[in-house]
Write an enzyme that holds these catalytic residues in place. Structure first.
Site, short mmCIF file in Angstrom:
data_model
loop_
_atom_site.label_atom_id
_atom_site.label_comp_id
_atom_site.label_asym_id
_atom_site.label_seq_id
_atom_site.Cartn_x
_atom_site.Cartn_y
_atom_site.Cartn_z
CG ASP A 29 -1.63 1.27 1.46
OD1 ASP A 29 -2.28 1.73 0.51
OD2 ASP A 29 -1.55 1.84 2.57
CG ASP A 45 -1.79 7.62 0.02
OD1 ASP A 45 -0.89 8.47 -0.08
OD2 ASP A 45 -2.57 7.33 -0.90
#
Ligand code: XBP
Ligand code: MG
Length: 249
Positions: free
Chosen positions: A9, A11
């Protein structure tokens, strides 16, 4: 299980991008468009349960009397604001405002050296990923990743599993041979729905979330947890993964 791929991932996981990156850039865009509202630190945390910046704005417009009434106009405004927000975000990143979280670069580098496959699995826009990873890993950052799946590439953003299913296809491994590196509840849900165990490194906005069902939960990769004390190495993660069962995620 043999660990063969890391799915990252962006953010909150690679870097703390939300509070001083995306949120700040959204507010700068609102100001440039002469809109009166701003998203404060706390309110933005509430809005983060809507994944996708454009979707987040459309959701927030519901509460803004100043927002256009017609759906087509709302879409148009959200699109224009989002485009500008992403330019401003890239500027903030280029100015050096956002650093990698502890241990992230070490693990990406070790995985690369040991021949694990890696992919990006994010809800954010491709331009934002490019700006952040250039700063973090250099101009040729793409060499680390067999796939880069971004918000534009999917029909349904997290917590839908689509982004993880695409990343798995890119790296060419089974869900039980991969580990999702996540920070959020929607991210965990997406990974689990794709059958991928998830290692959570708690980020500012999801510090107190319920992460039951995660494969591991750590404050960050330098600290680790009781079972895998930090600094967390790829060897330690691989050994732990080998000892877990496919249903452990
Ligand atoms: C990230 C997001 C994104 C960012 C903003 O979630 O939800 O919307 O907040 O980026 P995750 P955009 O870390 O789970 O991928 O404005 O480009 O959407
Ligand atoms: Mg995240």
């Amino acid at each position: 299980m043999t660990l063969r791929a890391l799915l990252w991932d962006v953010d909150g996981t690679l870097a703390e991008t939300e509070r001083d990156g995306h949120r700040a850039a959204f507010n700068m865009a609102f100001k440039e468009f002469s809109l009166s509202w701003r998203w404060d630190v706390e309110a933005y945390g509430q809005l983060l349960h809507i994944t996708g910046g454009r979707e987040r704005m459309l959701h927030d417009f519901e509460t803004r009397p100043e927002a256009p009434r017609e759906p087509v106009e709302r879409e148009r405004l959200a699109l224009a604001l989002h485009r500008r927000k992403n330019e401003l975000y890239a500027q903030l990143v280029r100015q050096g405002g956002i650093q990698a979280r502890p241990g992230v670069k070490r693990l990406i580098e070790q995985a690369h050296q040991q021949g694990l496959r890696q992919a990006i699995a994010t809800t954010t826009s491709r331009s934002n990923v490019n700006a952040l990873l250039r700063g973090m890993l250099g101009e040729d950052w793409q060499r680390y990743f067999a796939g880069v799946v971004c918000g534009e590439d999917v029909e349904h953003k997290k917590p839908d599993p689509e982004v993880y299913l695409r990343a798995l296809a890119d790296v060419g491994v089974e869900p039980y041979e991969a580990l999702a590196m996540e920070d959020s509840a929607p991210g965990l849900k997406a990974a689990r729905a794709a059958g991928v165990p998830a290692l959570i490194t708690r980020s500012i906005y999801f510090a107190n979330s319920d992460f039951s069902g995660a494969w591991a939960v750590m404050d960050d990769l330098d600290q680790g947890d009781a079972q895998t004390p930090g600094p967390v190495s790829l060897d330690a993660l691989s050994a732990r993964y080998a000892a877990s069962t496919p249903t452990a995620g």
